[in-house]
Design an enzyme around this catalytic site. Structure first.
Site, PDB file in Angstrom:
ATOM      1  NE  ARG A   1      28.284  24.493  43.176  1.00 26.66           N
ATOM      2  CZ  ARG A   1      29.556  24.245  42.910  1.00 26.66           C
ATOM      3  NH1 ARG A   1      30.444  25.217  42.981  1.00 26.66           N
ATOM      4  NH2 ARG A   1      29.952  23.028  42.584  1.00 26.66           N
TER       5      ARG A   1
ATOM      6  CG  HIS B   1      36.559  40.161  42.752  1.00 28.93           C
ATOM      7  ND1 HIS B   1      37.608  40.535  43.558  1.00 28.93           N
ATOM      8  CD2 HIS B   1      35.938  39.147  43.397  1.00 28.93           C
ATOM      9  CE1 HIS B   1      37.603  39.796  44.657  1.00 28.93           C
ATOM     10  NE2 HIS B   1      36.612  38.952  44.581  1.00 28.93           N
TER      11      HIS B   1
ATOM     12  CD1 TRP C   1      33.338  35.639  55.739  1.00 27.06           C
ATOM     13  CD2 TRP C   1      34.991  34.919  54.434  1.00 27.06           C
ATOM     14  NE1 TRP C   1      33.803  36.719  55.042  1.00 27.06           N
ATOM     15  CE2 TRP C   1      34.820  36.317  54.236  1.00 27.06           C
ATOM     16  CE3 TRP C   1      35.986  34.246  53.724  1.00 27.06           C
ATOM     17  CZ2 TRP C   1      35.610  37.040  53.354  1.00 27.06           C
ATOM     18  CZ3 TRP C   1      36.765  34.972  52.839  1.00 27.06           C
ATOM     19  CH2 TRP C   1      36.582  36.355  52.655  1.00 27.06           C
TER      20      TRP C   1
ATOM     21  CE  LYS D   1      33.144  40.553  51.687  1.00 29.03           C
ATOM     22  NZ  LYS D   1      33.772  40.040  52.898  1.00 29.03           N
TER      23      LYS D   1
ATOM     24  CG  HIS E   1      44.550  39.987  51.317  1.00 30.11           C
ATOM     25  ND1 HIS E   1      44.778  41.056  50.487  1.00 30.11           N
ATOM     26  CD2 HIS E   1      43.399  39.408  50.880  1.00 30.11           C
ATOM     27  CE1 HIS E   1      43.819  41.113  49.580  1.00 30.11           C
ATOM     28  NE2 HIS E   1      42.972  40.139  49.802  1.00 30.11           N
TER      29      HIS E   1
END
Length: 761
Positions: free
Chosen positions: A16, A702, A569, A112, A649
């Site tokens: 990462r 975000h 996911w 998405k 949600h």
């Protein structure tokens, strides 16, 4: 000769590295030059790795500091006025302002990427939109590879898909017309980029047009013809490979094969039926790129079956016209299996990450060129791994299967309908009007991450870690009490990720140590691997939820991730229907929901942010998916008493067109993203009178920007033009995990103040 090629490589780095470089730059501890140097180091290492694997077509411009669609927006200069762009080359400040917002300027909307968990930044257009070349990134990175001795195939998001993925600015009068009307204005920028690539020495250019697997209007096919007639004429040196992925081209295949191209790429993992149609109609001048290695999942390729398809193509077209490739970019899988020593050896033998998929591509090309005998040992080893997986008892549980088969229709319904449940819930939960809450998670601070790492490495004893978590939960509860939140949460400090946490605790699911996949920007997740039948061996969340409730008299929400989101996911087994796996997960969650209720919890939130993401890309397949997806949620949620309130949600997807399915979930309260789009979702609620309660998010988590109380109040009052006061809850768009405490304190305190203003009238 069959060529081994790739459509895109993961950007984040095996450790990462990109995440760390980005977050250092955003924190002000490194410079833009240092960020660019980190990106260059990753790009060069990725190109060299692919070269060493034996690939002949290596992509460039597949790397991005944040998002490839945003890169295209920068390239074509489609910068909304609010970012104050001066019209020169797009700099990093403008680029990240579009990604993350700046001061009081909201970022571009995020949604998405097709049916993946990758998020892209939605381009904004206006009638009369002007375009100009404002970033030479594709040419710069092609030249960068040339400078280290690696010839690449530059990659561009095609102009038709770029326009179809964008939207009119929310206040722009678009007269109902598609952004495709902007094509003539856009194409000169693409022509300029292609001309520069040709001058720099490029021969092949990969033009991604993934929107062609959608139900596009007929105008899109006309636009495709217009676009590629012009683009193919830019330079006789360039050969354009039009790449599609994620599904079947169906009615769009003929239009693609009529274009003046050098080749086309087809996703034969998602749509193997395309091969025979393509072989029957492929122009003699076309090369055919076969997407044979799954770029979306982590299972080893069945090389025997795949080679049969490859050999069929070679027999028809000849080896010079065939390329072998992954089905799509490898962006969607982890980087390397080599570091996963903690996985069970048998399970590990079934898996293939990005680097292993590169090896599979090279093997397939070699087998096609030199015969299967040249790779006999590798084929035998892969065959044994596939046989092991098929035979393994660990993938099947008779008890789980019997329980799933015994599910009845009655198990999918609450005892009473919402109008009868509502007064019972209000009697149990005497909340004020416009009740305030958050979505679940609170900041995962460096201290939280450090304590977790110390515990996992054995440097922190279990009792010490428990005391740390208790202190962190109490801190979170006290903050919520102090600012006046009506329904509180425990903050999820014990959870690394909303899906991974459950994957670690369910039978039939494995988690990795470094299987990171980019979600957006610097945000990465480690998707669990669902390899077998799923069940719950013990309670998943009750302990910490119960501890939080012991600290306060305010209602604490029990927090769960829903069955469709856990499925979507994760990397999911491919040996049974996804609907069956979803049902197994739902039954495990049903047990957890009932146990939370028995522990005294009045509210449970079962998050399903991936419900929209899981939709098939073609509308004629939606009903079948929504039927089993809605049933899975209801199976998980419906086993509680009327006075128990179920929340769900959803975030960062286009929910307008499935609002009726969302209503069928029959959640008492739904919280849903709305702030970044300026409450655009209200249009759906105006057309469809949602019967239950709704929390339209007023704080875009975000973005690092702290919204003003006035702005949040304005959004809430806008919501009240469509919703009744009795329906409306007040909450952020999503969980607060990725934010810092300072901005969370300011934002959530302001959100509570906005709700108080509404209560005053």
């Amino acid at each position: 000769m069959v060529l081994a090629t790739n459509l895109g490589y993961p950007r984040i780095g095996p450790k990462r590295e990109l995440k760390r470089a980005l977050e250092s730059f955003w924190a002000g501890t490194s410079t833009a030059l240092e960020l660019e140097a980190a990106g260059r180091e990753l790009r060069v290492s990725h190109w060299r790795l692919q070269q060493e694997c034996g690939l002949q077509h290596i992509p460039s411009n597949d790397f991005s500091l944040y998002d490839h669609v945003l890169d295209t927006t920068a390239m074509v200069g489609a910068i909304p006025d609010r970012f104050g762009w001066d019209g020169a080359q797009v700099d990093v400040a403008t680029y990240f302002a579009m990604a993350r917002g700046a001061a009081a300027v909201p970022a571009l909307e995020m949604t998405k990427w097709f049916d993946t968990n990758y998020h892209y930044m939605v381009p904004e257009f206006e009638p009369g939109q002007r375009f100009r070349l404002a970033s030479t990134k594709p040419v710069d990175e092609y030249q960068e590879a040339q400078d280290v001795g690696i010839h690449t195939r530059p990659k561009l998001l095609g102009p038709v898909s770029y326009l179809l993925l964008g939207k009119w600015r929310h206040d722009a009068p678009a007269d109902g017309r598609e952004p495709l009307i902007l094509l003539d204005a856009l194409l000169p920028v693409y022509e300029e980029v292609l001309g520069q690539l040709a001058d720099a020495g490029a021969d092949w250019v990969q033009m991604d047009e993934p929107a062609l697997v959608l139900d596009v209007p007929a105008a899109a096919r006309d636009a495709l013809t217009a676009a590629y007639t012009k683009l193919s004429a830019v330079s006789p040196r360039l050969r354009l490979l039009l790449t599609t992925y994620f599904g079947d081209l169906r009615e769009n295949l003929d239009a693609v094969l009529a274009l003046p191209l050098a080749g086309v790429h087809l996703d034969l993992v998602r749509a193997p039926q395309l091969l025979e149609r393509a072989l029957a109609s492929l122009p003699a001048s076309f090369a055919l790129s076969l997407g044979l290695v799954d770029g979306r999942n982590v299972w080893r390729t069945d090389l025997d079956r795949t080679l049969t398809l490859l050999e069929r193509a070679v027999a028809t077209l000849g080896s010079e016209r065939v390329l072998v490739a992954p089905s799509c970019s490898l962006l969607h899988v982890p980087v390397d299996l080599a570091g996963e020593s903690g996985l069970d050896p048998e399970l590990r033998s079934w898996l293939s990450f990005a680097n292993q998929k590169l090896e599979e591509l090279a093997l397939l090309a070699r087998a096609a060129n030199e015969g299967r005998g040249s790779v006999a040992a590798a084929l035998r080893e892969r065959r044994e791994a596939h046989d092991s997986r098929r035979r393994s008892e660990r993938t099947r549980s008779p008890a789980v299967r019997e329980r799933a088969e015994a599910v009845t229709a009655e198990m999918l319904f609450r005892t009473s309908a919402y109008p009868q449940r509502r007064p019972q819930q209000r009697a149990r939960l005497p909340l004020p009007s416009f009740p305030t809450t958050t979505i679940g998670s609170f900041p995962q601070t460096p201290e939280v991450r450090r304590a977790r790492a110390q515990f996992r490495s054995g440097r922190l004893e279990a009792s010490q870690y428990d005391r740390f978590l208790e202190a962190e939960i109490e801190r979170t509860i006290r903050f919520q009490e102090e600012i006046g939140l009506d329904v509180v949460v425990h903050g999820e400090c014990e959870r690394t990720d909303m899906v991974e946490y459950f994957g670690e605790r369910l039978n039939g699911v494995a988690v990795t140590t470094a299987g990171w996949v980019q979600s957006y920007g610097s945000r990465c997740a480690r998707p669990p691997i669902i390899f077998g039948d799923v069940s719950r061996p013990e309670p998943l969340t009750v302990r910490w939820s119960r501890y939080a409730q012991s600290l306060t008299s305010r209602p604490v929400k029990g927090m769960l991730t829903g069955p469709v989101t856990i499925l979507q996911w994760s990397f999911v087994r491919d040996d049974q229907p996804r609907s069956e796996t979803a049902r197994q997960i739902a039954l495990a969650l049903r047990d957890e929901v009932q146990e939370l209720e028995a522990a005294g919890f009045a509210i449970m939130q079962i998050d399903e942010p991936a419900l929209r993401e899981g939709l098939p890309l073609r509308r004629d397949e939606w009903d079948a998916y929504l039927a089993w997806a809605v049933d899975a949620f209801r199976l998980a949620a419906a086993g509680v008493r009327d006075e128990t309130q179920i929340h769900t949600h959803m975030c960062y997807g286009e929910f307008n067109d499935i609002i009726d399915a969302i209503a069928r979930l029959d959640a008492d309260v739904i919280s849903i993203e709305a702030s970044r789009s300026q409450m655009e979702l209200l249009d759906a609620f105006a057309r469809f009178r949602y019967p239950n309660e709704i929390g339209l998010g007023v704080y875009d988590i975000h973005s690092p920007q702290v919204p003003s109380v006035d702005e949040m109040e304005r959004l809430l009052r806008k919501a009240l033009t469509v919703l009744s006061p009795e329906q409306l809850w007040v909450n952020p768009d999503c969980g607060l995990k990725t934010r810092g405490w300072e901005e969370v304190q300011a934002s959530v305190t302001g959100m509570v103040e906005a709700a108080k203003r509404l209560r005053k009238g």
